[in-house]
Design an enzyme around this catalytic site. Structure first.
Site, PDB file in Angstrom:
ATOM      1  N   ASP A  45      60.316 130.027  15.917  1.00 32.02           N
ATOM      2  CA  ASP A  45      59.955 129.145  17.022  1.00 32.02           C
ATOM      3  C   ASP A  45      58.508 128.695  16.798  1.00 32.02           C
ATOM      4  O   ASP A  45      57.788 129.278  15.968  1.00 32.02           O
ATOM      5  CB  ASP A  45      60.106 129.914  18.337  1.00 32.02           C
ATOM      6  CG  ASP A  45      59.626 129.102  19.523  1.00 32.02           C
ATOM      7  OD1 ASP A  45      59.908 127.899  19.574  1.00 32.02           O
ATOM      8  OD2 ASP A  45      58.947 129.685  20.392  1.00 32.02           O
TER       9      ASP A  45
ATOM     10  N   ASP B 120      55.700 127.254  19.590  1.00 29.30           N
ATOM     11  CA  ASP B 120      54.773 127.726  20.621  1.00 29.30           C
ATOM     12  C   ASP B 120      55.015 129.183  20.968  1.00 29.30           C
ATOM     13  O   ASP B 120      56.159 129.625  21.141  1.00 29.30           O
ATOM     14  CB  ASP B 120      54.922 126.871  21.883  1.00 29.30           C
ATOM     15  CG  ASP B 120      54.397 125.466  21.694  1.00 29.30           C
ATOM     16  OD1 ASP B 120      53.245 125.203  22.062  1.00 29.30           O
ATOM     17  OD2 ASP B 120      55.146 124.632  21.142  1.00 29.30           O
TER      18      ASP B 120
END
Length: 605
Positions: free
Chosen positions: A329, A331
């Protein structure tokens, strides 16, 4: 299930004392089944407690007789165990004349003066009402040889509680159906395994933590022994869970076995496992780092269990298989929320180390951009190092791709491009299922989502503005630099929009999967989800490797992310196509990659 009745239960007889001023001393009669009857009367799920008053000067122990019931008799006490207890009555200080009551089963009607009142209530008769039926669990299977179809993960979630009446055991009924031709409708039942394991570890903590040692000045040797005992019990529990997972894997990989595993019976909504999990070894590793067994006031926490599960998964993908693909991922995983991957980030050399070891990397992010410059702005630190390093071969440099918008935009590393990334046309990477998504259905779903988001902005008075893209729609804070929308408002918006989409015509037909999620600062609805994004990475790298056209398998894939619990939980979706690791910050990602590097044979400094 344990329950207690405070009423006086049980059969008892009163034996009158010779002294007219003395109270009768009670005795209890316990009924059991003759073992020769071969009748099972389980007492594991309920207990009846009866308290009998013990008059003054009676023996401290309650004399108990045992009655052997005939074979044709039912299980005594309605299938429950019975526990006789006594309560001592105070001795009188002055003689008095009080009526003594006898039990309803006594034939004596003589009234003799005694110093106390003795009362015995007999066991109530067996209920004549219709008992609750024992629950049944239906296990559905299909004939062998059916063509596998891949269905999107439902966006709704449901939980249910099974009530098991006293004396019942859930029975599994096998139901055979034909080969599936369409994706089933309904909701996904989500189970948080970490909380379940946390509950198991709470018992030895209570028994062996000994917090009183802080005040009583226990010796160092005593405290060390306490920690060692807690460590042993924690290890035993996690080894038992590990063995249950092994048994579950055997059941899930045997299509001819119609019976559920023990873990499936305990946690009916548990999903499949791609690898076994060495939980005992992972606990010992984390205990050396976090001193879990040495704590006396703080029990094993959710974070402890989450990190133990992460370590077990790292051990699994390196010990029982070969890690071929790692997806991340953006953020909160590679960089702080809303920030970028700067050249000074400690994550960059660890990602380079993975590429050097021929592990493919996919950055699967919800950030949906149609042009390479915006992804370069977020990932320039990593891209610049890959372009300029001499440690990687050209093939290894091509082992990085960016999958944006969950599963909507694919970019591959390109050293000749101005922003070191080149967009890949959709027709080159769409899976067969994704190619069947109709653009009209996509537009209809986004229209419904947009209207729902506008309504939330108005109803919740959100300081936000709407943003519409070709494959997503969402709200962002306004102004974005200084405004933060409360977490509760973001969660409410996600749940409202998700429910509206599920009930809409576009959502009910389930022709196009979608993901509504809380991004920490914003809310977005994307077409597809990260299970599709990770699957694209598996197919993209698998087509050019020894894995073949089928792509990299789930047991050779590791997805690292932080969104496993909040509304939408888009990283949780990746659990259906590969193994996962749940982190809470970029610093945890660094620790995870160091642990992975050590297990792969090289610990980075």
């Amino acid at each position: 299930m344990k329950f207690a009745l405070s009423a006086l239960l049980g059969l008892a007889s009163l034996v009158l004392a010779q002294d007219p001023n003395a109270a009768a001393c009670p005795t209890a009669t316990r009924t059991i089944q003759n073992r020769g009857c071969n009748k099972s009367c389980a007492f594991s799920d309920c207990t009846l407690q009866t308290t009998i008053q013990k008059p003054c000067n009676c023996p401290s122990a309650l004399p108990t007789a045992t009655l052997i019931a005939p074979c044709e008799a039912d299980c005594p006490y309605q299938g429950c165990a019975i526990d006789f207890r006594t309560a001592a009555l105070p001795c009188p200080t002055t003689p008095s004349t009080t009526r003594r009551w006898t039990s309803t089963t006594s034939t004596s009607t003589t009234k003799k003066p005694t110093g106390v009142i003795t009362s015995v209530i007999t066991l109530p008769p067996k209920s004549t009402s219709t008992p609750l039926p024992c629950p049944k669990v239906t296990s559905t299977t299909s004939p062998a040889g059916c063509e596998a179809i891949r269905c999107p993960v439902p966006t709704c979630r449901a939980t249910s509680t099974m009530v098991v009446p006293c004396g019942c055991e859930p029975k599994t009924v096998l139901f055979v159906t034909g080969c599936a031709t369409a994706c089933a409708e309904g909701c996904l039942t989500r189970t948080q395994t970490a909380k379940w394991i946390k509950g198991l570890l709470a018992v030895p903590f209570v028994l062996y933590s000994q917090p009183h040692g802080v005040f009583e000045g226990q010796s160092t040797t005593s405290l060390t022994q306490t920690g060692e005992e807690a460590h042993r019990r924690y290890s035993e529990i996690l080894r038992d869970v590990e063995l249950m997972i092994d048994d579950h894997i055997i059941h899930q990989n045997d299509p001819e076995n119609p019976f559920p595993s023990k873990l499936k019976l305990l946690v009916p909504s548990i999903g499949p496992f791609f690898t076994r999990l060495p939980l005992e070894a992972a606990f010992k590793f984390q205990d050396r780092k976090r001193y879990i067994s040495s704590r006396r006031f703080v029990s094993p926490s959710f974070n402890d269990v989450r990190l133990i599960l992460n370590s077990a998964q790292m051990m699994a993908v390196t010990t029982y298989g070969t890690l071929q693909l790692a997806t991340f991922d953006g953020d909160v995983t590679l960089y702080d929320d809303g920030e970028s991957l700067e050249p000074t980030s400690p994550i960059i050399p660890r990602l380079i180390d993975l590429l050097r070891k021929n592990v493919k990397i996919g950055i699967v992010t919800a950030a949906g951009y149609t042009t390479a410059d915006k992804y370069y702005a977020r990932l320039h630190g990593l891209l610049d190092v890959i372009a300029n390093t001499a440690e990687l071969t050209p093939t290894q440099k091509q082992s990085l791709i960016i999958m944006g918008g969950e599963a909507n935009y694919l970019f591959e590393f390109s050293p000749s491009s101005p922003h070191l990334l080149a967009a890949v046309p959709r027709e080159r990477w769409l899976t067969p299922e994704m190619a069947n998504w109709d653009q009209r259905d996509i537009a209809q779903l986004l229209d419904v989502a947009e209207a729902a988001l506008r309504d939330c902005i108005k109803r919740l008075n959100l300081p936000a503005t709407l943003m519409r893209k070709d494959r997503a729609v969402g709200i962002i804070p306004d102004p974005p630099e200084t405004t933060r929308i409360p977490r509760e408002s973001l969660e409410e918006t996600v749940l409202v929009v998700q429910k509206i989409l599920e009930l809409s015509s576009a959502g009910r037909h389930r022709r196009v999967p979608f993901c509504a999620f809380n991004g920490g600062r914003d809310v977005f609805v994307d077409i597809g989800d990260k299970s599709w994004g990770v699957n694209v990475c598996q197919r993209w790298f698998g087509a050019s490797s020894s894995s073949g056209e089928g792509g990299i398998k789930g047991d050779n894939t590791l997805h690292v992310g932080d969104q496993f619990l909040s509304a939408g939980a888009n990283d949780f979706r990746a659990r259906s196509v590969g193994t996962t690791a749940w982190i809470a910050s970029p610093a945890e990602t660094v620790d995870l990659l160091d642990e992975l590097a050590e297990l792969m044979g090289k610990k980075m400094s």
